[in-house]
Scaffold this active site. Sequence first.
Site, PDB file in Angstrom:
ATOM      1  N   LYS A  35       0.825  -1.208   0.000  1.00  0.00           N
ATOM      2  CA  LYS A  35       0.000   0.000   0.000  1.00  0.00           C
ATOM      3  C   LYS A  35       0.860   1.260   0.000  1.00  0.00           C
ATOM      4  CE  LYS A  35      -3.029   0.666   3.478  1.00  0.00           C
ATOM      5  NZ  LYS A  35      -3.164   1.992   4.107  1.00  0.00           N
ATOM      6  N   SER A  36       1.887   1.285   0.847  1.00  0.00           N
ATOM      7  CA  SER A  36       2.747   2.467   0.920  1.00  0.00           C
ATOM      8  C   SER A  36       3.412   2.754  -0.423  1.00  0.00           C
ATOM      9  CB  SER A  36       3.830   2.266   1.993  1.00  0.00           C
ATOM     10  OG  SER A  36       3.270   2.147   3.269  1.00  0.00           O
TER      11      SER A  36
ATOM     12  N   GLY B 236      -5.479   7.975   5.527  1.00  0.00           N
ATOM     13  CA  GLY B 236      -4.586   8.960   6.106  1.00  0.00           C
ATOM     14  C   GLY B 236      -3.335   9.162   5.273  1.00  0.00           C
TER      15      GLY B 236
ATOM     16  N   SER C 243       7.620   9.151  11.853  1.00  0.00           N
ATOM     17  CA  SER C 243       6.485   9.099  10.928  1.00  0.00           C
ATOM     18  C   SER C 243       6.972   9.178   9.495  1.00  0.00           C
ATOM     19  CB  SER C 243       5.504  10.237  11.199  1.00  0.00           C
ATOM     20  OG  SER C 243       4.495  10.276  10.190  1.00  0.00           O
TER      21      SER C 243
ATOM     22  N   ASP D 229       2.120  -0.739  11.771  1.00  0.00           N
ATOM     23  CA  ASP D 229       0.823  -1.176  11.256  1.00  0.00           C
ATOM     24  C   ASP D 229       0.509  -2.628  11.615  1.00  0.00           C
ATOM     25  OD1 ASP D 229       0.072   1.230  10.121  1.00  0.00           O
ATOM     26  OD2 ASP D 229       1.062   0.795   8.219  1.00  0.00           O
TER      27      ASP D 229
ATOM     28  N   LYS E  63      -4.218   6.023  14.836  1.00  0.00           N
ATOM     29  CA  LYS E  63      -4.369   5.362  13.540  1.00  0.00           C
ATOM     30  C   LYS E  63      -5.840   5.431  13.111  1.00  0.00           C
ATOM     31  CE  LYS E  63      -0.238   3.948  12.375  1.00  0.00           C
ATOM     32  NZ  LYS E  63       0.324   4.290  11.045  1.00  0.00           N
TER      33      LYS E  63
END
Length: 445
Positions: free
Chosen positions: A26-27, A99, A172, A324, A351
Amino acid sequence: MPHVCIPRTIRASGPLRGGIAVPGDKSISHRALILSALAVGQSRITGLLEGEDVLATAAALRAMGVTIDRIGPGSWTVHGVGVGGLLQPERALDMGNSGTSTRLLMGLVATHPITATFVGDASLSRRPMARVAEPLGRMGADIAASPGTTLPLMVRGLCPAVPIAYTLPVASAQVKSAILLAGLNTPGITRVVEPIPTRDHSERMLAGFGAEVTVEETPQGRVISLTGEAELRPQDIVVPGDPSSAAFWLVAASIVPGSDLLVRGVGMNPTRTGLLTALRLMGADITESDARIVGGEPVADLRVRHAPLRAIAVPADLAPSMIDEYPALFVAAAFADGRTVARGAHELRVKESDRIAAMAAALGANGVAVQEHEDGLTVAGSGGAAIPGGGTVATRLDHRIAMSMAVAALHARAPVSLDDVAPVATSYPDFFSTLEAATAQERSA
């Protein structure tokens, strides 16, 4: 469109067998679309995750003038407009539950001469955006947000913007990436200092697209420097399998007796393998094979067989590389021998849901003794026996809560009811069909 709940009841399964592939990371999928949009010419992406979060990024980029086409399953083309070439969107950008989309695209808009309004669903609208808004404001962007710096939120970009040197107050990757994306259209050098390293997909991909980016290890931490007003070259990108999605299968096969499962094509970026390290510390039987490089990222096949797990004190320094995956780790802890203590994960509070509170409630409702801390959980394990189950889980619009508790249900004495599995589509649309296929191997044997 109003949210439609999809309840689901999960019953204990037999062993998980055979081989499965997980969806694209996904990232990396988000970043592949964004950087392709800023290149001049056509990029091609294969293995793209077609979950709702990534599709929200694609839709927002289209709204800003980028041509993006799906040419087959996981196969997409992007006709980029070049750095600085984004157009004013005609309407608000709907981020859904994502997000990542919101924070990365805020960075993108911040240094373009456009104004964009970001909106999202109920879950996303509760999530704080101040940690991104603050450095982007230093670069010159004008950001007007709802109380608590939440969505709806408007970003008015400044061009030319002001390069900054920014030390991340919390680990982050999203904040780091937002600043670097803003730096692409900013004259001079933008620097981000990471006292604690986070996933480095942005740095790897920026270099691949031709940006001038350097990474230096210093006593203050990792320093990422980006030279602005970049010219990005179009690329052909292959997205590796998502280790966050693989996490559910690594835990499932570890806890269900008799399991022997091959998970193919999993991304093995060292900034993403914290769960693998933690599971091995607990005694999990996970072996790697066919190590290779896919799209500039290390990838391997993982074979996981059922093994007795033992409780551990989870090293806090693993948190950035498995943030995650904590919900899945808490499930593994529920079946370990002893009390697992997982601390140092404050980020879980902000989250898609408060994942510490959500998992404490979910496990507790199904007979697992849990102690909640401000920064994690202590979980009393069953020693490998089936947990009681029989409870109802409030998934709280959080895909990872839903999938983690579906895994816990696979070795529970009574069925586990999930109040809403619709959010699973944000990251893993085929999760339940894959689960049925993996457990059907045994039923058909």
